[in-house]
Design an enzyme around this catalytic site. Structure first.
Site, PDB file in Angstrom:
ATOM      1  N   ASP A  61      -5.020  -6.180  -5.675  1.00  0.00           N
ATOM      2  CA  ASP A  61      -3.546  -6.710  -5.572  1.00  0.00           C
ATOM      3  C   ASP A  61      -4.373  -8.466  -4.748  1.00  0.00           C
ATOM      4  OD1 ASP A  61      -0.083  -6.062  -4.746  1.00  0.00           O
ATOM      5  OD2 ASP A  61      -1.320  -7.587  -4.269  1.00  0.00           O
ATOM      6  N   LYS A 114       6.748   0.342 -13.238  1.00  0.00           N
ATOM      7  CA  LYS A 114       8.098  -0.900 -13.329  1.00  0.00           C
ATOM      8  C   LYS A 114       8.198  -1.776 -14.199  1.00  0.00           C
ATOM      9  CE  LYS A 114       8.844  -2.923  -9.612  1.00  0.00           C
ATOM     10  NZ  LYS A 114       9.267  -2.898  -7.770  1.00  0.00           N
ATOM     11  N   ASP A 169       3.551  -0.973  -9.908  1.00  0.00           N
ATOM     12  CA  ASP A 169       4.900  -0.866  -9.198  1.00  0.00           C
ATOM     13  C   ASP A 169       4.927  -3.300  -8.718  1.00  0.00           C
ATOM     14  OD1 ASP A 169       6.901  -0.128  -8.362  1.00  0.00           O
ATOM     15  OD2 ASP A 169       6.552  -0.977  -6.479  1.00  0.00           O
ATOM     16  N   ASP A 229      -7.105 -10.914  -8.527  1.00  0.00           N
ATOM     17  CA  ASP A 229      -6.103 -10.908  -9.537  1.00  0.00           C
ATOM     18  C   ASP A 229      -6.248  -9.953 -10.584  1.00  0.00           C
ATOM     19  OD1 ASP A 229      -4.370 -11.985 -11.465  1.00  0.00           O
ATOM     20  OD2 ASP A 229      -4.562 -14.126 -11.490  1.00  0.00           O
ATOM     21  N   GLY A 245       0.616  -0.923   0.126  1.00  0.00           N
ATOM     22  CA  GLY A 245      -0.007   0.519  -0.270  1.00  0.00           C
ATOM     23  C   GLY A 245       0.807   1.223  -0.066  1.00  0.00           C
ATOM     24  N   TRP A 276       2.672   3.087  -2.606  1.00  0.00           N
ATOM     25  CA  TRP A 276       2.098   3.952  -3.561  1.00  0.00           C
ATOM     26  C   TRP A 276       0.653   4.951  -3.498  1.00  0.00           C
ATOM     27  CZ3 TRP A 276       4.078   3.035  -9.165  1.00  0.00           C
ATOM     28  CH2 TRP A 276       5.242   3.313  -9.431  1.00  0.00           C
TER      29      TRP A 276
END
Length: 227
Positions: free
Chosen positions: A103, A183, A143, A119, A78, A80
């Site tokens: 998530d 990322k 991320d 998912d 958590g 971000w």
């Protein structure tokens, strides 16, 4: 935001390798115990050191403003979402100022954040996100990274595939002139994806935050102003 770490650098903590603990686990534990950003996050109330990476990205590119709708992919634990909540001044009763976080792992509640323990690749997840947004998003941030196995080429490809999925999703949900960050790991195979992103966004940059570990090949793809 500052990256001044004075007061957060401790004496080096040495970790003995337990008989049943793999060497890789001992190395990870040693790195965590000696990481000043881990200590800083703990003292400043952030859930992960990754919070500082997003703060640096914002300082560079000024992504966040009040009254934004944001999607945070791969949100746990958590960090971000915490940063985004603070920067957009989120509240639980402002429907134009919200964050949808996704998530597989559960995260504790954050002001202004609607969390989906799902998912990202399940068929109904995209529909649930769009329903939660009640419109289009101003920012999609990811991320996400695959579980690393220590083989750089494999780790690179796996995380690149996650980034590509996040990018395809962002194209569906972003408003025009809005932004996408994700990322990736450097490794040579990212060129094709970067070319795709450049066709869809007016400005595309690479950025490696100071708070990213120097030995890591991670960088952040910052795509601004969707066409």
């Amino acid at each position: 935001m500052t990256n001044n770490l004075s007061g957060y650098r401790n004496k080096i903590v040495r970790v003995k390798t337990a008989k049943k603990r793999p060497i890789s686990s001992s190395n990870w534990l040693r790195r965590q115990l000696n990481d000043p950003y881990v200590a800083k996050a703990r003292l400043e109330g952030f859930r992960s050191r990754a919070a500082y990476k997003l703060l640096e990205i914002h300082d560079k590119f000024r992504l966040f403003t009040p009254n934004m709708k944001i999607v945070d992919l791969g949100a746990a634990p958590g960090g971000w979402s915490q940063v985004a909540s603070k920067l957009i001044k989120a509240s639980d009763n402002n429907l134009n100022n919200k964050i949808i976080s996704i998530d597989l792992l559960k995260i504790e509640p954050i002001v202004g954040v609607e969390f989906l323990q799902k998912d990202f690749f399940e068929k109904d997840t995209e529909e649930l996100i769009i329903h939660g947004l009640d419109g289009k998003a101003d920012l999609v941030m990811s991320d996400m990274a695959s579980n690393t196995i220590g083989h750089k080429a494999t780790d690179h490809i796996r995380t690149l595939l996650l980034c590509e999925q996040a990018f395809e999703f962002a194209l569906k949900v972003l408003k025009p002139s809005c932004h996408f960050i994700a990322k990736i790991f450097r490794g040579g195979a990212e060129t094709a994806l970067l070319n795709k992103v450049k066709r869809e966004f007016r400005t595309v940059k690479h950025f490696k935050p100071v708070s990213s570990r120097s030995e890591s090949t991670e960088i952040y793809l910052v795509a601004l102003n969707k066409k």
